[in-house]
Design an enzyme around this catalytic site. Structure first.
Site, PDB file in Angstrom:
ATOM      1  N   ASN A 157     -10.521  -2.744  -6.654  1.00 50.59           N
ATOM      2  CA  ASN A 157      -9.721  -1.828  -7.467  1.00 50.59           C
ATOM      3  C   ASN A 157     -10.287  -1.607  -8.868  1.00 50.59           C
ATOM      4  O   ASN A 157      -9.895  -0.651  -9.555  1.00 50.59           O
ATOM      5  CB  ASN A 157      -8.271  -2.318  -7.581  1.00 50.59           C
ATOM      6  CG  ASN A 157      -7.476  -2.149  -6.307  1.00 50.59           C
ATOM      7  OD1 ASN A 157      -6.504  -2.846  -6.058  1.00 50.59           O
ATOM      8  ND2 ASN A 157      -7.892  -1.215  -5.449  1.00 50.59           N
ATOM      9  N   ASP A 191       0.824  -1.205   0.000  1.00 51.73           N
ATOM     10  CA  ASP A 191       0.000   0.000   0.000  1.00 51.73           C
ATOM     11  C   ASP A 191       0.859   1.256   0.000  1.00 51.73           C
ATOM     12  O   ASP A 191       1.956   1.268   0.570  1.00 51.73           O
ATOM     13  CB  ASP A 191      -0.912  -0.007   1.239  1.00 51.73           C
ATOM     14  CG  ASP A 191      -2.031   1.010   1.134  1.00 51.73           C
ATOM     15  OD1 ASP A 191      -2.354   1.441   0.009  1.00 51.73           O
ATOM     16  OD2 ASP A 191      -2.579   1.383   2.180  1.00 51.73           O
TER      17      ASP A 191
END
Length: 247
Positions: A66, A18
């Protein structure tokens, strides 16, 4: 590095990579610049894991959620997947490549390249590196439940015979052990729908460092933190110590 116990290196490390976009923003760059830098980190961390003796490395690369991102970012990410698979990192480090997720949702060119890489690295044995692409744990568990229900419906499985191992065998990760250590970079303190079944007893490690800036030394710090914990799996501290003494 000098503090690590090389006899207690985690067998399986899972990583939530991340912070690519936020790292790029701090550099005054587009998000795609951060994703490219993140690929460079994957290369370095893969090499370091094989050097340390890690046997399984699983990377959260692209989640089901996503797909909600802007189309240009998704397109750039798919391009990066293709270009990263051109790298010879797998053969150089004797790494076997695997992938988990809703692969059929990916562009055909990406699907083809993924399968070619899987086939090309199938005999490598130092470590298995798995990328989670178009993956979510809820999707995975739902899929497993449907498969088990089909077996019951067809008469090949009795309800009373369903065990935890039955569920595990129907998960996309049925070829690997559960993670010993889960690392999340970027400062967020959540699991984000990743390996929810598998991490029931996994040690969790969160750090503020963005993934593109994550170094081999950061990995070693995470492993050292893991080694300084006692994994009890529901037992008492005394029980674990007694078992270790016997072992």
């Amino acid at each position: 590095m000098a503090e690590l116990d090389m006899t207690r290196i985690p067998r399986h490390i899972a990583i939530i990579m991340d912070g690519n976009g936020r790292w790029a923003a701090e550099q005054g760059k587009e998000r795609s610049y951060g994703h490219q830098a993140g690929v460079d980190t994957v290369r370095r961390i893969t090499s370091e894991c094989t050097r340390l003796g890690v046997k399984f490395l699983t990377l959260y690369t692209f989640s089901t959620e996503n797909w909600k991102r802007p189309e240009d970012e998704i397109s750039a990410l798919m391009g990066l997947v293709l270009s990263s698979l051109e790298e010879d990192i797998f053969m150089k480090n004797n790494v076997r490549f695997r992938v988990i997720g809703e692969i059929e949702r990916l562009p055909k060119a990406v699907q083809t390249k993924l399968q070619e890489t899987i086939d090309h690295t199938a005999q490598n044995s130092a470590m298995t590196m798995t990328v989670a692409l178009s993956y979510s744990s809820r999707w995975e568990i739902t899929k497993a439940a449907k498969e088990i229900a089909d077996e019951v419906k067809s008469g090949n499985l009795a309800v009373g015979d369903i065990t935890e191992q039955t569920v595990s065998s129907h998960l996309a990760t049925n070829f690997m052990p559960a993670p010993d250590l889960l690392i999340r970079t970027g400062g967020e303190l959540r699991i984000s729908n990743y390996l929810l079944w598998q991490i029931a007893y996994t040690e969790l490690y969160f750090c503020d460092t963005y993934w593109p800036a994550f170094t081999e030394q950061d990995l070693q710090k995470a492993i050292l933190s893991y080694q300084n914990r006692q994994r009890r799996f529901g037992k008492t501290e005394d029980q674990v110590e007694q078992e270790n003494d016997k072992g």
